[in-house]
Motif scaffolding. Structure first.
Motif, PDB file in Angstrom:
ATOM      1  N   ASP A  22       0.959  -1.226   0.023  1.00 15.18           N
ATOM      2  CA  ASP A  22      -0.110   0.034  -0.002  1.00 15.18           C
ATOM      3  C   ASP A  22       0.984   1.111   0.012  1.00 15.18           C
ATOM      4  OD1 ASP A  22      -1.704   2.411   0.563  1.00 15.18           O
ATOM      5  OD2 ASP A  22      -2.412   1.251   2.371  1.00 15.18           O
ATOM      6  N   ASP A  24       0.166   4.373  -0.320  1.00 16.56           N
ATOM      7  CA  ASP A  24      -0.156   5.539   0.827  1.00 16.56           C
ATOM      8  C   ASP A  24      -0.021   5.055   2.190  1.00 16.56           C
ATOM      9  OD1 ASP A  24      -1.028   7.324  -1.344  1.00 16.56           O
ATOM     10  OD2 ASP A  24      -3.244   6.005  -1.277  1.00 16.56           O
ATOM     11  N   LYS A  27       3.884   5.662   2.697  1.00 14.12           N
ATOM     12  CA  LYS A  27       4.156   6.891   2.787  1.00 14.12           C
ATOM     13  C   LYS A  27       3.649   7.662   4.086  1.00 14.12           C
ATOM     14  CE  LYS A  27       3.368  11.427   0.417  1.00 14.12           C
ATOM     15  NZ  LYS A  27       2.690  12.324  -0.507  1.00 14.12           N
ATOM     16  N   ALA A  28       2.601   7.363   4.606  1.00 13.61           N
ATOM     17  CA  ALA A  28       2.199   7.829   5.891  1.00 13.61           C
ATOM     18  C   ALA A  28       3.119   7.151   7.079  1.00 13.61           C
ATOM     19  CB  ALA A  28       0.585   7.344   6.310  1.00 13.61           C
TER      20      ALA A  28
END
Length: 187
Positions: A22, A24, A27-28
């Motif tokens: 994933d 995203d 990145k989080a």
């Protein structure tokens, strides 16, 4: 004493296209690390000797990790030995690093396999054999061979950079290559 081992063969189901991370979520997680760079977590595990050299290690609420010794080291050969499990941890950690960095760079990986070899002198027999203090204990050399394929072609330089980044930032590789405080106490 040198003991050759058979080359491990991955099941064909592992050789299919790799499920993506994933992006995203990655990145989080990266941003969280940048926001709190001094954060340290404590990992916990409990190892229970089942008998002979077979041990079960409990981590979180997962099934136990089984560790045993091969027959030439007086085990029942029901699972990897501790040194082999260490190689497995290194391989998995490096693979995670390659996959995470490929995802961050928008590189799709179709194959990621690591073959590892390590040299170890086992004549000390856990402190009951040859106890020459000048003998190095543990691995004296580890070789990791990456077999990586990408969906879209990338340069060999970019691929090598992925591998170098994974090695540089691998917690397991760093644990193996720098001094770590270890203390053993009665419970």
């Amino acid at each position: 004493m040198s003991t050759a081992t058979a080359q491990p063969v991955a099941p064909s189901c592992i050789r299919q296209a790799i499920k993506e991370i994933d992006a995203d979520g990655l990145k989080a997680l990266s941003e969280k690390g940048k926001a709190n760079p001094d954060a340290v977590v404590t990992l916990k595990a409990k190892t229970v000797c089942e008998g002979r050299f077979r041990n079960l290690t409990y981590i979180r609420d997962l099934d136990p990790v089984v560790v045993d010794e091969p027959p030439h080291l007086l085990g029942d050969d029901t699972a990897p030995n501790p040194s082999e499990a260490t190689l497995a941890a290194l391989g998995a950690c490096l693979a995670v690093g390659v996959h995470a960095n490929a995802t961050a760079r928008q590189i799709k990986i179709s194959k990621l396999e690591l073959n590892m070899e390590a040299d170890i002198n086992v004549t000390a027999v856990w402190g009951t054999g040859d106890l020459d203090e000048s003998k190095p204990l543990g691995f004296t050399a580890i070789r990791v061979y990456f077999d990586v394929e990408t969906v879209d072609p990338i340069s060999e330089e970019d691929l090598q950079d992925l591998l170098d980044t994974a090695e540089k930032w691998s917690p397991v590789a760093n644990t193996m290559t720098r001094p770590v405080d270890l203390s053993c106490h009665l419970a």
